[in-house]
Design an enzyme around this catalytic site. Sequence first.
Site, PDB file in Angstrom:
ATOM      1  N   ALA A   1       0.830  -1.216   0.000  1.00 22.56           N
ATOM      2  CA  ALA A   1       0.000   0.000   0.000  1.00 22.56           C
ATOM      3  C   ALA A   1       0.862   1.263   0.000  1.00 22.56           C
ATOM      4  O   ALA A   1       1.971   1.278   0.518  1.00 22.56           O
ATOM      5  CB  ALA A   1      -0.905  -0.010   1.228  1.00 22.56           C
TER       6      ALA A   1
ATOM      7  N   GLU B   1       0.588  -9.918  -1.862  1.00 25.73           N
ATOM      8  CA  GLU B   1      -0.770 -10.374  -2.207  1.00 25.73           C
ATOM      9  C   GLU B   1      -1.014 -10.271  -3.715  1.00 25.73           C
ATOM     10  O   GLU B   1      -1.699 -11.105  -4.304  1.00 25.73           O
ATOM     11  CB  GLU B   1      -1.810  -9.579  -1.413  1.00 25.73           C
ATOM     12  CG  GLU B   1      -1.806  -9.980   0.064  1.00 25.73           C
ATOM     13  CD  GLU B   1      -2.813  -9.205   0.880  1.00 25.73           C
ATOM     14  OE1 GLU B   1      -2.752  -7.966   0.838  1.00 25.73           O
ATOM     15  OE2 GLU B   1      -3.649  -9.839   1.553  1.00 25.73           O
TER      16      GLU B   1
ATOM     17  N   GLU C   1       1.875  -6.998   7.737  1.00 27.97           N
ATOM     18  CA  GLU C   1       0.751  -6.203   8.245  1.00 27.97           C
ATOM     19  C   GLU C   1       0.632  -6.237   9.758  1.00 27.97           C
ATOM     20  O   GLU C   1       0.202  -5.279  10.396  1.00 27.97           O
ATOM     21  CB  GLU C   1      -0.571  -6.700   7.631  1.00 27.97           C
ATOM     22  CG  GLU C   1      -0.769  -6.351   6.176  1.00 27.97           C
ATOM     23  CD  GLU C   1      -0.033  -7.256   5.194  1.00 27.97           C
ATOM     24  OE1 GLU C   1       0.753  -8.119   5.629  1.00 27.97           O
ATOM     25  OE2 GLU C   1      -0.243  -7.089   3.977  1.00 27.97           O
TER      26      GLU C   1
END
Length: 701
Positions: free
Chosen positions: A63, A107, A127
Amino acid sequence: MSEAASYTVRDGIAVITMNNPPVNSLSAAARVAVGAALQKAEADAAVKAVVLIGSERAFSGGAEIREFNTEKTRVSPVLPELNDMQDAMKKPLVAAIGGFALGGGLELALGCHYRVAAPKAQLGLPEVKLGLLPGSGGTQRLPRVVPMAEAVRMMTTGSPVSGDKAKQLGLVDEVVQGDLLQGALEFTKKLLSEKKGPKRIRDLPAKLDGDPKAFFAAARAEVAKASRGYPAPLEIVACCEAAATKSFDEGRKFERERFMVLVEGSESKAMRHMFFAERQTSKIPDVPEDTPTRPVKSAAVIGAGTMGGGITMSLVNAGIPVTIIEMKQEALDRGLATIKKNYASTVSKGRLKQEDMDKRISLIKSSVRLDDAKDADIVIEAVFERMDVKQDIFKKLDAIVKPGAILATNTSTLDVNAIAAVTKRPQDVIGTHFFSPANVMRLLEVVRGAKTAKDVLATTLKLGKTIKKVAVVSGVCDGFIGNRMVEKYGQQSLFLLDEGCSPQQVDAAAYKWGMAMGPLAMGDMAGLDIGWEIRKRRTIERPDFIYSKVGDKIAELGRFGQKTGKGWYRYDPAGGKDARKPIPDPEVDKIISQYRSDNNIKVRQISDEEIVERLIYALVNEAAYILEEGIALRASDIDMVYLTGYGFPPYRGGPMFYADTVGLPKVLASIEKFSKGYMGEVWKPAPLLIKLAKEGRKFNE
Ligand code: NAD
């Protein structure tokens, strides 16, 4: 197509190259570009297969942190939509992983049908370090390609694996030596020649042999033990269990729900705060980031005691040669022996190679002549905590050291301006307050004197980064940020003893709340003589200084803590690895009870909740003064000091963040209540706290 991903076709294979430096984050623009390229490849009749590749440095770092908390995170396709597109593709899709594939980046790679990687690539789902779990199918896909126990380990620790290891685990299909794209294309051609179509991870079963019930019961127990107070690791285990026991789509739904619970939870908010707070520390309003710095290629450390040794290790660990200087050969030999012993113990635990130890030791020169500091780019003084001794050394250094060298002091309490004032170059003087053990603790308080030059500050902050510290700038005051606050925390811990608590009750309440250890055990570790000395000095400097003399009663008996085998607790000298374990001591209970009766103190039952509030709000109130006085630049800096130097639990985000979470009006109300209780005169609510509470604001805005 946007520049965030390029599209070319080679021998019937579409190559989508992500181009979003520096780490190929999955920003909105990058997701849009990759999505469009995937669609184009699927529609292109000339294309038989697709390779998705990043840069040598990064397949993708996940991200985009600069887009956190903005609308951009919702721009379609979001990562789960990209994953769905990947799954729907009828042409084989190969991820070529160079550098790191982390979080959403991995991912994305797991959404591909095959993966090849460079041997040194780093693949991980970190994460958990932000109090979260992989929210785009990571918990469902990873255990379908790597053995369940490894998947649980990777996701609950957040630690990445190398390309080589990933191959062993089944996470990648092939390791590519040499040119990654070339290798990926060859791998893809082979797939085509063998007529291998898409191999979607979603269609595979989870890799778990044996009874899931027994496996997950054991995994839960182990993870719970290692993650006191953190909900995310246990949620990850639950998601892995779903991967083993539910369909892929049900598992994905479960993962989504658990992800949302964590995102909204205070623990993850706190850990994300910490992540951003760390990045803020180097931003100094009047010292722009492009301020020129001075080269630091060599250092001298004065004093080879506890701190001097640790500081030397921190510097040579980063490859900076150090001349370590003592007054007498004997002290020097002792200091050097301790450094060697510390390294040898790390080597014996397998955490350092012997050759690396040798390399580090070879960077240390030693001397008993201050003159040998003359060529150093920075001199860090770590001698006894006495103004006369330090001023004497700085006067001498001023005459010896080359122009432009930085003169730093490791003082914990003394006035850096008064030390700078004895030199003709106060602009070159700064405080570098390391925490013990200095080679381990991440915190470095950088004390900016009234005359410290901007480039000296910028250079010291840069050095902090080089030696892997979190450098937080503090103004000059007694105790700087951390110790000035901890004095109030320690003060409350003793008042709690006066009023009826036992040391173990106070410590247990603090520990249960999340502190790495309670205040009294911490005192025993630091040495009770230090606090005693400071209190003696305080009573002279500030006759109105209020404190419980119960601490003096303990210190007067020579009970200085761990180093004397007795303090607030007892320590078993034959305890082996438990030699530092505090054992409640009835002797101490007697001393405390005598003190109470001598001083006619009324004893009462005190709840754990009150213990924690008094300890933590004592920190918060003093911090509010520190912030208002401009000693700290921002509330998040204070949080970083406590998170990295004082064992404050990351999932509470630091004292200021915690106070914000509770709500400042509530914090203020408690402080006002305490001001009417035992030794209430020490509770004067900080004007800043009153103001923010009244305005409905927060410390961290
Ligand atoms: P220490 O007593 O372990 O070491 C001090 C060393 O300095 C001794 O080896 C001594 O021989 C040497 N020394 C004294 N005068 C000297 C001189 N003129 N020239 C060369 N060497 C000289 O003390 P320490 O715990 O390492 O503390 C050093 C400094 O670091 C102090 O200012 C202290 O307040 C500060 N500090 C200590 C801690 C801690 O936890 N111990 C934490 C942060 C800061």
